[in-house]
Structure formats: structure tokens, C-alpha cells
Design a protein around this motif. Structure first.
Motif, mmCIF file in Angstrom:
data_model
loop_
_atom_site.group_PDB
_atom_site.id
_atom_site.type_symbol
_atom_site.label_atom_id
_atom_site.label_comp_id
_atom_site.label_asym_id
_atom_site.label_seq_id
_atom_site.Cartn_x
_atom_site.Cartn_y
_atom_site.Cartn_z
ATOM 1 N N GLU A 1 42.305 6.223 -101.841
ATOM 2 C CA GLU A 1 43.402 5.621 -101.077
ATOM 3 C C GLU A 1 43.659 4.198 -101.556
ATOM 4 O OE1 GLU A 1 44.483 4.554 -96.404
ATOM 5 O OE2 GLU A 1 42.745 5.823 -96.903
ATOM 6 N N THR B 1 49.798 5.862 -97.403
ATOM 7 C CA THR B 1 51.103 5.745 -98.054
ATOM 8 C C THR B 1 50.969 5.823 -99.574
ATOM 9 O OG1 THR B 1 50.894 3.333 -98.004
ATOM 10 C CG2 THR B 1 52.060 4.384 -96.173
ATOM 11 N N GLU B 2 49.784 5.432 -100.086
ATOM 12 C CA GLU B 2 49.564 5.482 -101.524
ATOM 13 C C GLU B 2 48.163 6.012 -101.822
ATOM 14 O OE1 GLU B 2 51.422 2.396 -104.269
ATOM 15 O OE2 GLU B 2 51.101 1.215 -102.429
ATOM 16 N N LYS C 1 48.367 12.723 -99.646
ATOM 17 C CA LYS C 1 48.770 11.535 -98.881
ATOM 18 C C LYS C 1 48.799 11.841 -97.386
ATOM 19 C CE LYS C 1 51.655 9.182 -102.340
ATOM 20 N NZ LYS C 1 53.033 8.741 -102.660
#
Length: 758
Positions: A76, A109-110, A103
Motif C-alpha cells: 500500500e 487509493t494507491e 485496491k
């Protein structure tokens, strides 16, 4: 083929339609013979076991593998600069979909993939090596029924006892491949050695290991600074229980500490890490293995788990019996090519220098010095040396980057476009049912869509527990396993901390998995403690009752010692009292073992017959015809065998047993001056050599001794070159002479056994 799959309700896009050149040729031969149901093969075929068939066709097993990969192969956060060459826009539709799924599962989010240089697969293969080359004339083309799925090529050869006794031996090669195409140094092990072949005195723990410069890919180039490991292992003694470490444990621990960890650290250094620094998240490594018992036992030791946590190494295991479809090492052509090329490769006629001198000196001097003697079977020794000298050429021909990288793509661990991102469709596609075009075996489009919809729920379980169980997947409608006849196999695989080598793919060192093992250890410790307390109390009770019996006997006989008692005093005791007295002197346990005391009749009573007197018992009873009174009387002066038990403390630790690896390297050569400055050595020498005068040791003498050693070395080599046959110039006796020039020069100067011509 895709069209046919669509016609019978399967999903054409997920069907594997690729065929090899060899299969195409076989199909042409079969077609020319007038049938499309036969294919030709020149390989020896071994039928798959039912267990392997079930595992390789298990949708649940494939799903467990997919979630294990996707839960550990992503990190992450923002992509680090070390992945600067990663181009997400080049990803396939399936790979992009996989990233979106991950995700969502991570709630991030990334995310970015683990660096492919740190995605590792470890496995080993066995080669049967012999001196020279061999052409197996018994191999013939065979016709195979291609309509049946229960046949497969499993081995390039089979080795019988006759072949092994003829001068060959089995050698095990262990490799670690990275998804980027890198490979760790080769690790060659020869196991099963006897006490005669490996000295117990010089090598008590049965492991001799040495790094060999040039024993690697391209190592026959004298400018190649690479190395490989050569390891010899003594066989475990049969019948020995509760040994701290088996041969498999020792081998894996040595491989992990001396090959795998240095390999990971070297890669990290190239990526910017410096030794001594904490390992950042973006340098996390993921190590896959088949998870056999020896490996798992080692990895589950507390010290090993702590080391993996500090090194940020995730340990994953493949599904049992499914490594042929999931493990990159097994999918790689490297192992198969090694077995094929090894049969036709030899170094007998090579004149190239470098590795040959290293290997010959290793066997002639260093290994022998450390307790290894393979001279009992010279043909096997020559076969091993021939193989080792041929290995650099074999590795250069087989360990191509494409041969290492491609199987990671086939296993779904990286995508084909960027070589970095795992792909769900390929991961689940390691299940042969998922990609099968056969109606009886394949999975319909509807069922596949249902399986995809369950991803987030199952991934949540995977992230929490480190694995998904068969019951978890059955609960959401993932298809059951089937056998080779199409029958449903609803038997669950174990999960958690039970029989881990039999489980589907999972993360071994996930926090939840470690907690389950801790709970298992706690329960076992509680049971063991309960058993030990019960035994302690029972033994103490027997000892207390025995003491009471002793007091009764002494009081009745009027003496001060049990030796004064006669059979008449024991005849007055009850059966229970006699048994307590005998038990304390015969058995160091809580059970009275009647069968060990009974005679030929198998019976053991207080007396042999009714009315038997004490005098008759003393005179007539024997070991063949005993009774309790006679046994107790015979044991009256014997020391107690039953010992009081100490209270056991509960200990939940899993200690890491230690063992010593003998490194067969050359010892450091001392100079004559070092010997002369050692007063203990000078004193010992004076005790053994008499009748000569010692010269006073001063700086001049020490200096002259070093000069003498430098003069003796080239003279010895000249003498050997002129007088000794080339084949014997590396003989251990000559090497012994070379190694002892320094103390010889020191002694010559000390006794002034030289001419003053410096």
C-alpha cells in the motif's frame, strides 16, 4: 478450440489453447496414422497419482493460491523510485482489473507491486549423475491416448538399483529464482553418507559445506568471480526418535542462512539499501516454497520467525501436490533441460584450467582433511567430480533469463507486459479445470463469474487470517474438487496450525497463523503439564506406599535393614503392598509391567500355589516360575529404580536447536616466524626432539626462517613437477608437505640444520 468451448457453455477467453512445437509434431504423426485420438511421445511416461490430479484440478486450491499471491505481492502506498520503469498503462485489461480489485480489498487509493527482483521461488531437483555420457537406447516412441487426462510426463528417467550400483549417484540441486530472471548461487548437496564416508569425530553433526569459486553459471571462465555451494550430509540414524534436527532441517537452515538471505540482501543493496539500516516496506521480499515438512519445521522456529520479520520476508507455501502448476521452479524448463543435457555432457576431455584444479584439490586435500572419504566407491567419486566440472556449462545452457522469468508469468505472479503485476485470471488459471475445454471437467461461464464475485469476501478473510479454508470457499459456492473420474471430492484440507504441509497455499508467517500456532503450543503445553503432574503425583504415591511397606517389613523382622528380612516377612504382605515394593525397584514409570516379571506361564500371583510356604518359595521359585513374594524377597536389597519427579514448568518457547557445519576450506597458513614466537610450540618441539642443541631465538633467526620458507616452496614445486606424475601431483601427501613447509623451516632454523649462506 475457443469456439468449441463456447458451444458447450464454457468461457472461451479463459481456455488455454497454446501448444508446443513438440506437441504439434506429435499431432502430425498421429494424424498420419489415421486417428486424431493418438499422439506420439518419446519420453517415458508416469501416470499421475490421484492426489496430484485432484490438487491440480482444484478450483478451491487455485483460489487459495490466487488470494495468497494478491494479499502479499502488493504494497500500500505510492510507487517508489525503484519501480520507475513500471508503466501501468501497458498493463492488460485483466491485470488492470486485478489492481483495482486489490485496491478495494486493501482499502487503499494507491498500491504498487513487490519488486520482481524480490519475488522468489525456491525448489530442488534430483539428478542421477555418472562419469561420461550416456545414450539410453531403450527409449522408443510411444502412442498416448490423448483423450485421457490421467497421463503426464513426470520424469525424464527412472533410476534402478542396478544403475546406481554401476557407478552413478544421486545429487540434489537447490535453486532460488527471482521473477526478474535472477538466480541465487547453485546449491549442490550429496546426502545419505555413512559413518565410514563422513567421520563422526571430525564432523559430529553430519554436515560438511564449502563455497566453491567457479561452481556457477559460466564459472569455467577464470575471470568469473561467482561461486556455488557443495554440501555433504550424513544420513540420519534409523530408529532414532526425538532427534533435535533432521538432515532436511539442517540442509534448509544452512541454505536459508548462507544462500537465500545473502541473495536477498545483495539484491536490496543494488536497489539502494545499506547493511545495518532497517528494511523499508518497498524492499519487502516474498519467498515461495513447496512447504515440505523439513522446511516448515525450520520456518516455524521462533528465532526464524523473528529473523524473517526483521528482514521483512514474507514466507508463502504452495498447495500440497499442486506445485507442478503453481510453482515457477517446477514450471521452468531449467530442471527438465538440466536432466536432459546432463546425460550428454562430460568434462572428461576438457583441458580448460580453473575449476578443475579447484575441484581436484578440494577432494584430494580439503574435504579429506575435514573427515570426508569417498574412496570406497571410486566410480561414484569420479562421477560426482565429472558432474561438478560440467555444471557451469549446464547452467549456462539452461538458466537463461527467459527460462527463469517465463514460469513466473505462467504462474500468474507477474504479467507478461510489464513483468511486475500479478494477474488474477492467470493465478486462478493454474487450476486445470478453470482452463479446460472439456465439458466434463471445465467450469462454465456462469460459475466463473460467480467465483469472481466472491473475491472481495474471500480476500478479506485471506488478509485477516493469512489463508482461506475450504469451508470458507464452500460457504460461498466455490466448486468442489473432483477426482479423475469426475466424482466430487468433498473432503476438506486442514487449515490453521494442523498438518500445514498438507494445506492449500497460504502465508506461513502471517500474524494470524503465528497466533494459531501459539494457541496450539499453549494447548499442547497444558496437556503435557497435566500429564506430567499426574505422573509426578502417581510416582510420589507409589514411593510413599513403598516407604510404608519398608517400615512394616523392618518392624516385623526386628532388624535395621531390609536385607535381614526373609521370605516369611514378605508372605505376610498383601498383593498391593508387594506390587508397590517391587514397582519401586523394577520400573521407572507409573505402570506396573506384569508381563516383564511373569514367567513362562505368563501368570504372576502372590504365591505359585495354595499352601506354599516361605521356605518353599525361597527354594523352589525362579525367574521361569516366579511369584510376587519371591520377586519382592529377591529385590529386598536392591536400590530404588523409581525416581521422584520434579515439578515441570510450562514453557511455550520453541527453541532453535544448534548444529555445527564443518567448512572444508583451506586453513590459514602460518609463517615460520609465527611458530618461533609461540613459546608453547617451541617447548612442545623440544620435548619430542632430543640430542640436538637449540639456537637462541632472536630477530635475525626469525627473519632467516621466513626467508628459508620462501626458498623451500619453489624448490618443492620444481621437485614435484620433475619427479611426480601429473596425475599424482595433487596427492594429499604432497599437499601435506606443502602445508607444513613453514613449521619445517622454523624447526630447521631452530636446530641450525641449515647452511649460513643467506
Amino acid at each position: 478450440m475457443k469456439a468449441e468451448a463456447e458451444d458447450i457453455g464454457l468461457e472461451g477467453d479463459t481456455i488455454d489453447c497454446k501448444i508446443s512445437d513438440r506437441l504439434a509434431k506429435a499431432a502430425l504423426i498421429a494424424a498420419s496414422m489415421g486417428t486424431s485420438e493418438l499422439s506420439a511421445s518419446r519420453k517415458k511416461l508416469i501416470t499421475k497419482t490421484e492426489t496430484r490430479y485432484i490438487s491440480e484440478h482444484s478450483v478451491m486450491g487455485g483460489y487459495a493460491y490466487a488470494t495468497t499471491v494478491l494479499s502479499t505481492h502488493f504494497i500500500e502506498g505510492r510507487r517508489p523510485t525503484s519501480l520507475g520503469r513500471f508503466r501501468p498503462e501497458r498493463l492488460s485489461k485483466s491485470a488492470k482489473e486485478t489492481v483495482l480489485w486489490v485496491k478495494q480489498a486493501y482499502g487503499a487509493t494507491e498500491v504498487y507491486p513487490v519488486n520482481p527482483n524480490l519475488v522468489l521461488s525456491t525448489d530442488d531437483t534430483t539428478l542421477f549423475v555418472f562419469e561420461g555420457t550416456s545414450v539410453d537406447s531403450d527409449w522408443e516412441w510411444k502412442l498416448i491416448d490423448s483423450t485421457k487426462e490421467d497421463t503426464s510426463v513426470r520424469s525424464d528417467f527412472q533410476v534402478g538399483d542396478d544403475a546406481e550400483n554401476s557407478g552413478g549417484l544421486r545429487v540434489r540441486l537447490t535453486f532460488t529464482f527471482a521473477a526478474s530472471g535472477l538466480a541465487a548461487p547453485p546449491y549442490i548437496s550429496v546426502s545419505g553418507l555413512t559413518d565410514e564416508e563422513m567421520s563422526v569425530e571430525k564432523c559430529p553433526d553430519g554436515v560438511i559445506a564449502t563455497p566453491v569459486k567457479g561452481l556457477c553459471k559460466g564459472g569455467d571462465d577464470i575471470f568469473n568471480e561467482g561461486m556455488g555451494w557443495l554440501v555433504f550430509l550424513r544420513a540420519d540414524k534409523k530408529g532414532v526418535k526425538d532427534r533435535p534436527l533432521s538432515v532436511a532441517n539442517k540442509k534448509f537452515m544452512h541454505y536459508n542462512d548462507n544462500v537465500l538471505l545473502p541473495f536477498i540482501r545483495a539484491i536490496r543493496e543494488k536497489l539502494g539499501w545499506r547493511p545495518g539500516q532497517p528494511v523499508p516496506d518497498w524492499l519487502k521480499a516474498v519467498s515461495w516454497s513447496d512447504g515440505d515438512i523439513g522446511q516448515l519445521q525450520t520456518l516455524l522456529m521462533e528465532a526464524r520467525e523473528a529473523l524473517d520479520e526483521a528482514e521483512k520476508i514474507v514466507r508463502n507455501k504452495h498447495s500440497a501436490a499442486a506445485t507442478g502448476t503453481q510453482q515457477p521452479c517446477d514450471l521452468s524448463p531449467v530442471f527438465r533441460l538440466l536432466k536432459q543435457l546432463q546425460k550428454i555432457t562430460t568434462s572428461k576431455d576438457d583441458v580448460i584450467v580453473g575449476l578443475r584444479e579447484t575441484i581436484e584439490e578440494l577432494f584430494a586435500v580439503d574435504l579429506r582433511r575435514h573427515g570426508l572419504n569417498l574412496d570406497s566407491n571410486p566410480r561414484k567419486k569420479r562421477a560426482l567430480i565429472d558432474f561438478l566440472l560440467s555444471l557451469p556449462e549446464l547452467l549456462e545452457a539452461t538458466m537463461k533469463k527467459k527460462n527463469i522469468r517465463k514460469p513466473f508469468v505462467e504462474a500468474g505472479m507477474i504479467d507478461d507486459e510489464t513483468g511486475m503485476v500479478p494477474v488474477f485470471d492467470r493465478l486462478i488459471g493454474t487450476c486445470k479445470r478453470w482452463v479446460s475445454a472439456t465439458k466434463e471437467v471445465g467450469i462454465s461461464r456462469v460459475v466463473k463469474q460467480h467465483c469472481r464475485k466472491q473475491f472481495q469476501g474471500l480476500m478479506e478473510i485471506q488478509l485477516e487470517n493469512g489463508q482461506i479454508s475450504y469451508s470458507d470457499m464452500r460457504g460461498v459456492g466455490i466448486p468442489e474438487d473432483i477426482d479423475s473420474k469426475g466424482n466430487v471430492v468433498s473432503k476438506d484440507r486442514p487449515c490453521g496450525a494442523i498438518a500445514e504441509h498438507m494445506q492449500a497455499a497460504k502465508t506461513i508467517n502471517a500474524a494470524a497463523q503465528k497466533q494459531k500456532r501459539e494457541e496450539k503450543r499453549r494447548k499442547k503445553a497444558a496437556v503435557d503439564y497435566s500429564k506430567s503432574e499426574i505422573e509426578r503425583n502417581v510416582v510420589q504415591h507409589i514411593l510413599d506406599r513403598n516407604k510404608s511397606v519398608e517400615n512394616v517389613i523392618i518392624s516385623k523382622c526386628g532388624g535395621t535393614s531390609l536385607a535381614d528380612a526373609g521370605a516369611c516377612h514378605f508372605l505376610a504382605l498383601t498383593v498391593a503392598q508387594l506390587k508397590d515394593f517391587i514397582h519401586a525397584r523394577s520400573f521407572d514409570g507409573q505402570t506396573f509391567q506384569t508381563s516383564n516379571l511373569a514367567g513362562s506361564s505368563g501368570k504372576l500371583n502372590k504365591v505359585r500355589f495354595k499352601g506354599q510356604t516361605a521356605e518353599m518359595i525361597e527354594n523352589d521359585c525362579s525367574d521361569d516360575e516366579p511369584c510376587l513374594v519371591w520377586i519382592a524377597w529377591k529385590l529386598r536389597a536392591k536400590e530404588l529404580v523409581l525416581k521422584q519427579r520434579a515439578q515441570v514448568a510450562i514453557d511455550l518457547r520453541v527453541p532453535t536447536p544448534e548444529f555445527t557445519v564443518v567448512c572444508a576450506s583451506r586453513p590459514a597458513i602460518k609463517t615460520p616466524s609465527e611458530y618461533l614466537r609461540n613459546s608453547s610450540w617451541v617447548q612442545s618441539l623440544s620435548l619430542f626432539i632430543r640430542g640436538v642443541d637449540f639456537v637462541t631465538i632472536d630477530d635475525e633467526l626469525i627473519k632467516n626462517a621466513d626467508k628459508l620458507a620462501l626458498s623451500l616452496a619453489p624448490r618443492l614445486e620444481y621437485h614435484i613437477a620433475e619427479r611426480v606424475d601429473c596425475s599424482r601431483q595433487k596427492h594429499w601427501t604432497l599437499q601435506f608437505t606443502r602445508d607444513n613447509l613453514a613449521p619445517m623451516a622454523a624447526g630447521m632454523c631452530l636446530f641450525w640444520h641449515i647452511l649460513s649462506d643467506f
